[in-house]
Design a protein around this motif. Structure first.
Motif, PDB file in Angstrom:
ATOM      1  N   ARG A 105       0.824  -1.339   0.092  1.00 49.99           N
ATOM      2  CA  ARG A 105      -0.170   0.067  -0.051  1.00 49.99           C
ATOM      3  C   ARG A 105       0.817   1.080   0.201  1.00 49.99           C
ATOM      4  N   GLU A 106       2.210   1.305   0.314  1.00 52.20           N
ATOM      5  CA  GLU A 106       2.953   2.328   0.431  1.00 52.20           C
ATOM      6  C   GLU A 106       3.578   2.737  -0.966  1.00 52.20           C
ATOM      7  N   LEU A 107       3.635   1.389  -1.617  1.00 52.73           N
ATOM      8  CA  LEU A 107       4.540   1.660  -2.884  1.00 52.73           C
ATOM      9  C   LEU A 107       4.145   2.622  -3.896  1.00 52.73           C
ATOM     10  N   PRO A 108       2.776   2.920  -4.199  1.00 53.09           N
ATOM     11  CA  PRO A 108       2.149   3.911  -4.920  1.00 53.09           C
ATOM     12  C   PRO A 108       2.971   5.271  -4.546  1.00 53.09           C
ATOM     13  N   ASN A 136       9.561   9.419  -5.881  1.00 56.98           N
ATOM     14  CA  ASN A 136      10.784   9.149  -6.839  1.00 56.98           C
ATOM     15  C   ASN A 136      10.509   9.037  -8.087  1.00 56.98           C
ATOM     16  N   ILE A 137       9.729   9.828  -8.653  1.00 61.46           N
ATOM     17  CA  ILE A 137       9.285   9.740 -10.101  1.00 61.46           C
ATOM     18  C   ILE A 137      10.293  10.290 -11.245  1.00 61.46           C
ATOM     19  N   GLY A 188      -2.403   6.137 -10.616  1.00 61.80           N
ATOM     20  CA  GLY A 188      -1.898   5.245 -11.646  1.00 61.80           C
ATOM     21  C   GLY A 188      -1.035   4.213 -11.589  1.00 61.80           C
ATOM     22  N   VAL A 189      -0.632   4.163 -10.337  1.00 60.51           N
ATOM     23  CA  VAL A 189       0.446   3.348  -9.692  1.00 60.51           C
ATOM     24  C   VAL A 189      -0.220   2.036  -9.307  1.00 60.51           C
ATOM     25  N   GLN A 190      -0.652   0.874 -10.053  1.00 61.51           N
ATOM     26  CA  GLN A 190      -1.291  -0.271  -9.583  1.00 61.51           C
ATOM     27  C   GLN A 190      -0.301  -1.368  -8.924  1.00 61.51           C
ATOM     28  N   VAL A 191      -0.690  -1.807  -7.832  1.00 60.10           N
ATOM     29  CA  VAL A 191       0.005  -2.902  -7.226  1.00 60.10           C
ATOM     30  C   VAL A 191      -0.802  -4.079  -6.846  1.00 60.10           C
TER      31      VAL A 191
END
Length: 138
Positions: free
Chosen positions: A33-36, A42-43, A56-59
Motif C-alpha cells: 500500500r505504500e509503494l504507489p 521518486n518519479i 496510476g500506480v497499480q499494485v
C-alpha cells in the motif's frame, strides 16, 4: 502507468516477524500500500512521466506455488508503459527501484529479505480508464 507485482514465497517469514501470516499481512497491508506514494515521490529518479498520478500506480499481490523452483522469497516487479531507454538510463531505473524496494523494509525497521528480487519491464502500451474515480491515460 506503472504496474507493480509482489510475489511471495509460501511459508516465507521476515526476520523479526512472528510468522508467515504476520509477514503476509505486512507485505499486503503496509508494504504494497505504500509503494504507489513511494514511486510518485521518486518519479524523477525512476525516469517516469511527471504527469503520472498516484492512482496510476497499480499494485497486485501474488503467491508462488509451493512447487515453484529457484524463486526468491519476495519478487517485486514493475512494468512500465513505454519504450526502454538507453542502457545507462534503464540500469539507473532498475537500481533506483531496487533501492526503493529494499529501503521500504528499512523504513519499517525490518531487514530486507536475503532473497529479494526486483525487476523492471518496459512494454509498449496504450490505455485509458478510471481508477478510484480519476481518469488516467497512457
Amino acid at each position: 502507468m506503472p504496474l507493480i507485482n509482489i510475489t511471495l514465497k509460501p511459508g516465507f517469514v521476515l526476520e523479526g516477524s512472528v510468522g508467515f501470516e504476520a509477514t503476509r499481512r505486512f507485505i499486503r497491508k503496509v508494504y504494497g500500500r505504500e509503494l504507489p506514494a513511494l514511486i510518485i515521490a521518486n518519479i524523477v529518479p525512476l525516469g517516469l512521466s511527471p504527469e503520472t498520478p498516484e492512482a496510476g500506480v497499480q499494485v497486485q499481490h501474488h503467491d508462488y506455488d509451493e512447487d515453484d523452483v529457484n524463486v526468491a522469497d519476495v519478487w517485486v516487479t514493475m512494468q512500465l508503459s513505454g519504450l526502454e531507454g538507453d542502457a545507462e538510463t534503464s540500469t539507473d531505473t532498475r537500481d533506483q527501484f531496487l533501492l526503493l524496494a529494499t529501503g521500504l523494509f528499512v523504513t519499517h525497521d525490518m531487514e530486507p529479505p536475503l532473497n529479494l528480487m526486483t525487476e523492471v519491464f518496459w512494454v509498449p502500451s496504450q490505455g485509458a480508464g478510471t481508477v478510484n474515480g480519476e481518469y488516467i491515460e497512457w
